[in-house]
Write a protein that holds these residues in place. Sequence first.
Motif, short mmCIF file in Angstrom:
data_model
loop_
_atom_site.label_atom_id
_atom_site.label_comp_id
_atom_site.label_asym_id
_atom_site.label_seq_id
_atom_site.Cartn_x
_atom_site.Cartn_y
_atom_site.Cartn_z
N SER A 107 0.82 -1.21 0.00
CA SER A 107 0.00 0.00 0.00
C SER A 107 0.86 1.27 0.00
O SER A 107 0.44 2.29 -0.54
CB SER A 107 -0.93 0.01 1.21
N PHE A 108 2.06 1.20 0.55
CA PHE A 108 2.93 2.37 0.64
C PHE A 108 3.91 2.49 -0.52
O PHE A 108 4.56 3.50 -0.69
CB PHE A 108 3.72 2.34 1.96
N GLY A 109 4.07 1.39 -1.32
CA GLY A 109 4.99 1.44 -2.45
C GLY A 109 5.58 0.07 -2.75
O GLY A 109 5.09 -0.95 -2.28
N ILE A 110 6.66 0.05 -3.51
CA ILE A 110 7.35 -1.19 -3.87
C ILE A 110 8.46 -1.42 -2.85
O ILE A 110 9.19 -0.50 -2.49
CB ILE A 110 7.99 -1.10 -5.27
N VAL A 111 8.60 -2.68 -2.41
CA VAL A 111 9.60 -2.99 -1.39
C VAL A 111 10.20 -4.36 -1.62
O VAL A 111 9.55 -5.27 -2.14
CB VAL A 111 8.99 -2.91 0.03
N SER A 112 11.47 -4.50 -1.25
CA SER A 112 12.16 -5.77 -1.24
C SER A 112 13.17 -5.73 -0.10
O SER A 112 13.62 -4.65 0.30
CB SER A 112 12.87 -6.01 -2.57
N VAL A 113 13.54 -6.90 0.42
CA VAL A 113 14.47 -6.98 1.54
C VAL A 113 15.81 -7.54 1.05
O VAL A 113 15.84 -8.54 0.34
CB VAL A 113 13.92 -7.87 2.67
N PHE A 114 16.90 -6.86 1.45
CA PHE A 114 18.23 -7.37 1.13
C PHE A 114 19.10 -7.41 2.37
O PHE A 114 18.81 -6.78 3.38
CB PHE A 114 18.90 -6.56 0.01
N LYS A 115 20.19 -8.21 2.25
CA LYS A 115 21.19 -8.29 3.32
C LYS A 115 22.41 -7.48 2.93
O LYS A 115 22.83 -7.53 1.78
CB LYS A 115 21.66 -9.74 3.51
N ASP A 116 22.97 -6.77 3.90
CA ASP A 116 24.25 -6.11 3.62
C ASP A 116 25.38 -7.11 3.85
O ASP A 116 25.14 -8.30 4.11
CB ASP A 116 24.42 -4.82 4.43
N LEU A 117 26.62 -6.68 3.76
CA LEU A 117 27.75 -7.60 3.84
C LEU A 117 27.86 -8.30 5.18
O LEU A 117 28.50 -9.35 5.28
CB LEU A 117 29.06 -6.90 3.50
N TYR A 118 27.22 -7.79 6.21
CA TYR A 118 27.28 -8.42 7.54
C TYR A 118 26.03 -9.20 7.89
O TYR A 118 25.97 -9.84 8.93
CB TYR A 118 27.55 -7.36 8.61
N GLY A 119 25.02 -9.13 7.04
CA GLY A 119 23.77 -9.84 7.30
C GLY A 119 22.65 -8.97 7.84
O GLY A 119 21.57 -9.47 8.09
N ASN A 120 22.91 -7.68 8.05
CA ASN A 120 21.82 -6.78 8.48
C ASN A 120 20.77 -6.74 7.38
O ASN A 120 21.11 -6.71 6.19
CB ASN A 120 22.35 -5.35 8.70
N LEU A 121 19.51 -6.72 7.77
CA LEU A 121 18.42 -6.68 6.81
C LEU A 121 18.00 -5.24 6.55
O LEU A 121 17.83 -4.45 7.48
CB LEU A 121 17.24 -7.50 7.31
N TRP A 122 17.82 -4.94 5.28
CA TRP A 122 17.40 -3.63 4.81
C TRP A 122 16.15 -3.78 3.96
O TRP A 122 16.03 -4.73 3.20
CB TRP A 122 18.46 -3.03 3.90
N ASP A 123 15.25 -2.82 4.03
CA ASP A 123 14.18 -2.66 3.06
C ASP A 123 14.64 -1.66 2.01
O ASP A 123 15.14 -0.58 2.37
CB ASP A 123 12.91 -2.10 3.69
N LEU A 124 14.53 -2.02 0.74
CA LEU A 124 14.68 -1.07 -0.36
C LEU A 124 13.26 -0.69 -0.75
O LEU A 124 12.45 -1.56 -1.10
CB LEU A 124 15.42 -1.70 -1.53
N ILE A 125 12.95 0.59 -0.69
CA ILE A 125 11.56 1.06 -0.86
C ILE A 125 11.48 2.22 -1.82
O ILE A 125 12.22 3.20 -1.70
CB ILE A 125 10.97 1.52 0.50
N GLU A 126 10.55 2.12 -2.76
CA GLU A 126 10.12 3.29 -3.53
C GLU A 126 8.71 3.59 -3.08
O GLU A 126 7.79 2.82 -3.32
CB GLU A 126 10.13 3.03 -5.04
N ARG A 127 8.57 4.69 -2.36
CA ARG A 127 7.27 5.07 -1.80
C ARG A 127 6.35 5.59 -2.90
O ARG A 127 6.80 6.19 -3.87
CB ARG A 127 7.44 6.12 -0.72
N ASN A 128 5.05 5.33 -2.73
CA ASN A 128 4.06 5.90 -3.65
C ASN A 128 4.11 7.41 -3.54
O ASN A 128 4.38 7.97 -2.49
CB ASN A 128 2.65 5.43 -3.29
N HIS A 129 3.82 8.06 -4.63
CA HIS A 129 3.88 9.53 -4.66
C HIS A 129 2.65 10.16 -4.11
O HIS A 129 1.61 9.81 -4.07
CB HIS A 129 4.11 10.04 -6.08
#
Length: 129
Positions: A107-129
């Motif tokens: 509902s807020f936009g497009i999202v996917s989850v990735f790991k950084d080099l240490y395993g921390n989880l990040w959301d990559l998000i493009e929010r709806n305008h």
Amino acid sequence: MTQQLGQLSLLVRDYDEAITYYTQTLGFELLEDTSLSETKRWVRVSPPGSSCHLLLAKAANETQEKQIGHQAGGRVFLFLYTDDFYRDYENYRAKGVEFIREPTQESFGIVSVFKDLYGNLWDLIERNH
């Protein structure tokens, strides 16, 4: 009263490997790299144009070392907003970033989850305008 987050401290194993990952893989800018002692540096990185920065803090003892990559207990820890989700998603994948969840439209936009080099989880998000 006006307030905002200025920076977050992120535990890392090694300053130089972290700088390389965040600048060359994720495209962040190196804002500062100041030596404070023989073992401690003040290293700040940030996505271009962001007002919030990451302070890359090298783990100083065994307790801190055990927390590298687990600062949020296995939950998504950091949220990276973008103006072009698929540009960044494809660029990161091409550079070997591991996505653990495929892109979804929320509902807020497009999202996917990735790991950084240490395993921390990040959301990559493009929010709806």
